[in-house]
Design an enzyme around this catalytic site. Structure first.
Site, short mmCIF file in Angstrom:
data_model
loop_
_atom_site.label_atom_id
_atom_site.label_comp_id
_atom_site.label_asym_id
_atom_site.label_seq_id
_atom_site.Cartn_x
_atom_site.Cartn_y
_atom_site.Cartn_z
N GLN A 81 -38.67 30.60 -44.48
CA GLN A 81 -38.36 29.64 -45.24
C GLN A 81 -39.41 29.63 -46.47
O GLN A 81 -40.18 29.78 -46.38
CB GLN A 81 -37.66 28.32 -44.86
CG GLN A 81 -36.46 28.40 -43.83
CD GLN A 81 -36.32 26.45 -44.12
OE1 GLN A 81 -36.50 26.50 -43.23
NE2 GLN A 81 -35.97 25.99 -44.87
N HIS A 82 -38.99 29.82 -48.08
CA HIS A 82 -40.32 28.81 -49.02
C HIS A 82 -40.15 29.91 -50.40
O HIS A 82 -41.14 29.50 -51.09
CB HIS A 82 -40.84 27.31 -49.09
CG HIS A 82 -40.46 26.55 -48.19
ND1 HIS A 82 -39.24 25.11 -48.58
CD2 HIS A 82 -40.40 25.91 -46.82
CE1 HIS A 82 -38.64 25.08 -47.74
NE2 HIS A 82 -39.82 24.43 -46.80
N ASP A 238 -35.07 30.29 -41.10
CA ASP A 238 -35.40 30.83 -40.42
C ASP A 238 -35.15 29.08 -39.04
O ASP A 238 -34.05 29.32 -38.16
CB ASP A 238 -37.31 30.92 -39.65
CG ASP A 238 -37.59 29.67 -40.38
OD1 ASP A 238 -37.54 29.34 -40.96
OD2 ASP A 238 -39.10 29.92 -40.42
#
EC number: 2.7.1.17
Length: 480
Positions: A81-82, A238
């Protein structure tokens, strides 16, 4: 390859350090083929990766799957992520991706929180208070530090978006992953134009948000072992993929022990935690996934074991030493400038006791957030599901049991992120909810370790050291 009972699907887990692919029988959940390939992360002040390595790793992982991948009818990508992926007008990376554990944007996170109404407003609006891991803070950092890269950027993607777009040729994302950017309003489930304008990001650069159960596209890439017309699911981040992989029902707590550590549970209620400890993520189905994340988990503890020259399970009890393993700064508690801290060292302290203190420090951070993650949907009798790379480690299991006082269940299924992505892909073919697919596959099955008495003394000691050391841990350093 033995005959499958149902159509085959591919689930992908593109994590921080490698990409894995599973070919799964959609009828039974049986893994019929798998592959994995590594990618690299920069060291030093930042944490960056070349997105093209993720694609190369995906291609290699699929190659290792052999003919089974060619027979797959659908594919889905779960990803870290991110991460901020910036692409030029040819779809090529402008620069390496800024990863979730790159905390150089901590000053931008603080400033954005203040400039747009404070933590409570952010929590209500975006579901989360931006931390240095969030994509919006990374874009703000990039705009300040590398304006030429921002000018060259014609598309902004998350890691799973990048791989999905390479598969389909279309820019898409999903509600689970986009909810971790900081520029998606969880209340309206749409891009927040005011936040985007504030950080100078044109909404036209962002991908379309595909709804749960919707087809994101079909495989168009040449050179991949997929048949023409293979369906591509929305994919997700995820943690949301792992929640799918477990077939999570609301209120069941999960602790994931990976490079980062996370605690989360599916909820029917939109989270809004103004303290910033709990990120109010969406899940990949239509519910919510309140989550708290620590930057330092298995990687930090393994580093301590390496420094001591010990096996990771060579722990010893009976110590009053405290180790706060904040080797990469920390997100929970929010100490982005922190480094590791050791307190209480004596002549008779052993290496095994130091290693146990590292485990204690990492688990303390996660448990401190668990009560905030769980809400009225929580099932107090449900065992804590322990997943991730550390979940099968004896020292991790015993530390979680001792400091939580809860029964712990360790699912036997491996690669839950990839399995969750596979369940999402299977849902496209069968019309089922992806979590229901995973429950049919019985992915959460595994031994339950009985509860033991909670070690209140250790928890109180760590909390005391953390409180006393706050001025030292919050002190800015030259590396961030």
């Amino acid at each position: 390859m033995s005959a499958a009972e149902g159509p085959l699907v591919v689930g992908v887990d593109s994590s921080t350090q490698s990409t894995k692919a599973l070919v799964v029988d959609a009828a039974t959940g049986r893994v019929v083929a798998s592959g994995q390939a590594p990618h690299t992360v920069s060291s030093g002040a930042g944490r960056e990766s070349d997105p093209r390595q993720w694609w190369d790793a995906l291609c290699e992982a699929l190659r290792q799957c052999g003919d089974a991948a060619h027979e797959a009818a659908a594919v889905s990508v779960g990803g870290q992520q991110h991460g901020l992926v910036t692409l030029d007008d040819r779809g090529e990376p402008v620069r390496p991706a800024l990863l979730w554990n790159d905390v150089r944007s901590a000053p931008q996170a603080r400033r954005l929180t203040e400039e747009l109404g404070g933590a409570k407003v952010w929590a209500e609006r975006a579901g989360s208070v931006p931390a240095a891991s969030f994509t919006v803070t990374k874009w703000a950092w990039l705009a300040e530090r590398e304006p030429e890269a921002v000018r060259a950027t014609k598309a902004v993607r998350l890691p799973h978006d990048y791989l999905t777009e390479r598969l389909t040729g279309q820019g898409t994302t999903d509600r689970g992953d986009v909810s971790g950017t900081g520029w998606w309003a969880s209340g309206t489930e749409s891009y927040d134009e005011e936040i985007l304008a504030h950080v100078g990001l044109d909404p036209a650069l962002l991908p379309r948000v595909v709804r749960p159960g919707e087809v994101a596209g079909t495989v168009h890439s040449h050179g991949l072992p997929f048949s023409k017309g293979t369906l591509v699911a929305p994919g997700t981040g995820d943690n949301a993929a792992a929640a799918l992989g477990l077939g999570l029902r609301p209120g069941v707590p999960v602790m994931s022990l990976g490079t980062s550590g996370t605690v989360y549970a599916v909820s029917r209620h939109r989270p809004t935690d103004p303290s910033g400890t709990v990120a109010g993520f969406a899940d990949a189905r239509g519910d919510w996934l309140p989550l708290a994340c620590t930057l330092n988990c298995t990687l930090a503890v393994d580093r301590v074991a390496t420094l001591l020259g010990l096996d990771r399970d060579a722990v010893e009890p009976g110590t009053a030493v405290t180790l706060l393993p904040y080797l990469d700064g920390e997100r929970t508690p929010n100490l982005p400038n922190a480094s590791g801290l050791l307190h209480g060292l004596r002549h008779d302290t052993t290496g095994g006791q130091l290693l146990q203190a590292a485990y204690d420090g990492a688990v303390h951070s996660l448990l401190g957030a668990l009560d905030l993650v769980l809400d009225q949907d929580a099932d107090p009798s449900a065992p804590l599901l322990l997943i991730g790379g550390g979940a099968r480690g004896a020292a991790w299991q015993q530390t979680v049991r001792r400091l939580s006082g809860r029964p712990v269940q360790v699912p036997e299924a491996k690669e839950l992120v990839a399995l969750g992505a596979a369940a999402q892909a299977a849902g496209l073919l069968t019309g089922e909810d992806a979590a229901a697919v995973a429950r049919r596959w019985d992915t959460a099955a595994g031994p339950v370790l009985d509860a033991v008495e909670r070690d209140e003394e250790t928890l109180a000691r760590i909390a005391g050291v953390l409180s006393d050391a706050a001025p030292l841990l919050e002190r800015p350093t030259d590396t961030h």
